[in-house]
Every structure is written in structure tokens, then in C-alpha cells.
Design an enzyme around this catalytic site. Sequence first.
Site, PDB file in Angstrom:
ATOM      1  CG  HIS A   1      54.558  41.659  50.854  1.00  0.00           C
ATOM      2  ND1 HIS A   1      53.613  42.529  50.337  1.00  0.00           N
ATOM      3  CD2 HIS A   1      54.054  40.419  50.648  1.00  0.00           C
ATOM      4  CE1 HIS A   1      52.607  41.829  49.831  1.00  0.00           C
ATOM      5  NE2 HIS A   1      52.861  40.544  50.011  1.00  0.00           N
TER       6      HIS A   1
ATOM      7  CG  HIS B   1      50.956  37.027  53.377  1.00  0.00           C
ATOM      8  ND1 HIS B   1      49.793  37.730  53.582  1.00  0.00           N
ATOM      9  CD2 HIS B   1      51.471  37.484  52.203  1.00  0.00           C
ATOM     10  CE1 HIS B   1      49.598  38.570  52.567  1.00  0.00           C
ATOM     11  NE2 HIS B   1      50.612  38.437  51.717  1.00  0.00           N
TER      12      HIS B   1
ATOM     13  CG  HIS C   1      48.141  42.318  49.014  1.00  0.00           C
ATOM     14  ND1 HIS C   1      48.336  42.598  50.336  1.00  0.00           N
ATOM     15  CD2 HIS C   1      48.852  41.181  48.759  1.00  0.00           C
ATOM     16  CE1 HIS C   1      49.133  41.678  50.872  1.00  0.00           C
ATOM     17  NE2 HIS C   1      49.457  40.808  49.920  1.00  0.00           N
TER      18      HIS C   1
ATOM     19  CD  GLU D   1      49.896  39.089  43.733  1.00  0.00           C
ATOM     20  OE1 GLU D   1      50.716  38.197  43.972  1.00  0.00           O
ATOM     21  OE2 GLU D   1      48.937  39.352  44.484  1.00  0.00           O
TER      22      GLU D   1
ATOM     23  CG  ASP E   1      53.652  37.215  48.707  1.00  0.00           C
ATOM     24  OD1 ASP E   1      52.914  37.414  49.684  1.00  0.00           O
ATOM     25  OD2 ASP E   1      53.224  37.170  47.544  1.00  0.00           O
TER      26      ASP E   1
END
Length: 359
Positions: A22, A24, A206, A209, A287
Amino acid sequence: MKAPPVPAQARSLIALPKAHLHLHFTGSMRHSTLVELAAERGVHLPDALVEDWPPELKATDERGWFRFQRLYDIARSVLREPADVRRLMLEAAEDEAAEGSRWLEIQVDPSGYASRFGGLTPTVELVLDATREAERATGVGIGVIIAANRTKHPLDAKTLARLAVRHGGGGVVGFGLSNDERRGRAYDFEGAFRIASRAGLLSTPHGGELLGPASVRECVDTLRADRIGHGVRAVEDPRLLEKIVDRRVTLEVCPSSNVGLGVVPTAADVPVRALFEAGAPIALGADDPLLFGSRLARQYELAREVYGFSDAELAELARHSVRGSAAPVDVRKELLDGIDDWLATDRPEGPEGLSPTPS
């Protein structure tokens, strides 16, 4: 539950082989690289990305998410030349290698870069070429996940899914869905995920969250998720959590991100221990290190120091990350053997088990 004290000479978390599932693309950028490229390109960075970095964020309301997205867009704007993309990928792979990660799956929405790199297809080809260069230079295996933006039209997602399928044998390993889950239901993107899944790509949306377990359920039931980005809110629905365990859906849990975005007040409030004890596969992730200020090894450090994970449990977390990945069979075997070797050693390395990591 209070975590037990960490032994003065614990096994090195850097030495623990692991996969990172995970991360980005823009958010993987080194802070120092952002500052340098912004100065070269004449991009003014707000204090939150300079003196006050890492920024204080709270994306649980619309205004907070807008601020988070604005900072992200500013960071993206400094990447203007193909050499910038190649540099970002190389540095990301170097940082992974420095933290004991031997397999990386990096997520990119090519539509965010298409206007400056000649369109969607040339952008994906540039990213894939950059990943191959980074692999050769660092020895870290890299897979690319093409992600749709859930704030855009589902037809745009289908276009990206077909693009992902077209490059499925050339480095693209999965199809994702990101951005504010309050502004686009997973249900609306079923067609795009069907295209990707039929071609053998992993389904990695996703969910869970900023919204509760219903968001996770749509990802599991409608998008047939192999992994869920975050997914921590599944802990609120025992039946859903049982389904996740039964189907072996890997949850990409990102403790520092959850705190950074205001999803929970402190790292201790992220339900890592509860999810783990329920039997859910967990792959810890960083992330967006650019905005949250920490990388993968820090997440394992939190597991040890905050959630009270023993070395045997840390090894199992690392195994979850490998088993939930798209890594080739030989890479998986090498990593799993390395995890066993790490656990078998009686000679811990370094104070507190964690070595300095790059910024």
C-alpha cells in the site's frame, strides 16, 4: 492492552523481509525531493510542506479532505519531466530496500499525469519503464497497480481497467479504487473491476477508512476484492470480518496514515491487534510517506511497541504481506524463507531493532 516493553536488543525490523502493498505513487516521494524539485520549478510550497512538515491533517470532513487533496496536488505538480518519474521510482525502490522490503506494489492513477506525459498510455508506459529501471538498480521487485478515482465517472474507470489489462503482462498486477470514498460508492465501479478481474489482475479497492463497514462490504461482495486498502472499519461488523477471514481478503492497514488523516486519535486506536486476532490477513503499509512522515519500517515498529506484537507475530505479519501480493512464486519463496530465517536467528541486530531510514 498495554504493550510489553521492547527488549534492549530486539531483532532488527529492517532485517525482516517483507512486501509493501500500500504505497501511492506521488505519496512515495521523498520530502527532500519535493523541496528540491519545487525550488527548481518555481513551485511555491505551503508551510505545511516545508517548515510544518509533516502536516497536521484531519480529512474526516470535507474541508479537511480538500486540504489533504490540495497538498497532494501541489506535490504532483513538481513532477514535470520523464526524468522526474524515473527519479521518484528509483528513490522509492531505494527506500524500500533500505527498510527490508523486497517486493513493492505501487499504486498510480495515470489520469493525474496524462496531460503532461502525452496521454494515458504513454504515462503508464513511462511508469512501467521507470519501475524496470528501479528494479535493476535496487533488486526490489515492483508491481504496478493502476487505480481509478472514485470521484470521477465509472466510464473513466473502465478506460483505466482496459489500460491495466493491456499492460497486465508488462508489470501491471492489479486494479484499484482510491480517493474520498464518501463521494463514490464501490458499487458504481463494478464494471471496471469485472474487466480487470477477468484478466487475472488483483482487485485492490480502498474502503473502510473514512466510511464504516458498509463500504468494506461493497468492496468484498461487489468488487470481489482480493485486498482492501485500509479496511480497518470492518472490525465494527463481526459477520463482515468473518467473511474477510474466510475469503482470505488481505487488509492493507496503514496505522500512521489513519492517525495522520484523523481517522483515529492515536496509533493505539487503530484495531491492528483485534483484526489480527480475528484471523484477518494484514499487510502493513505506509500509504503516503510524503504527507505522513513515516515509511514501512515504522509501521512494524508500531506493531511491536504499540500493539504488543511478538517477533513470531511480526513474522506472521510479514508473511501476510507476501502471501497477499502478486509477487512471482520464486520471489514469494525467497521472502518466506527469509522470514523463517529472521525468526530463527538468536542474534538480534542493532539497538531497539530499528536502524535509521532515509527521509
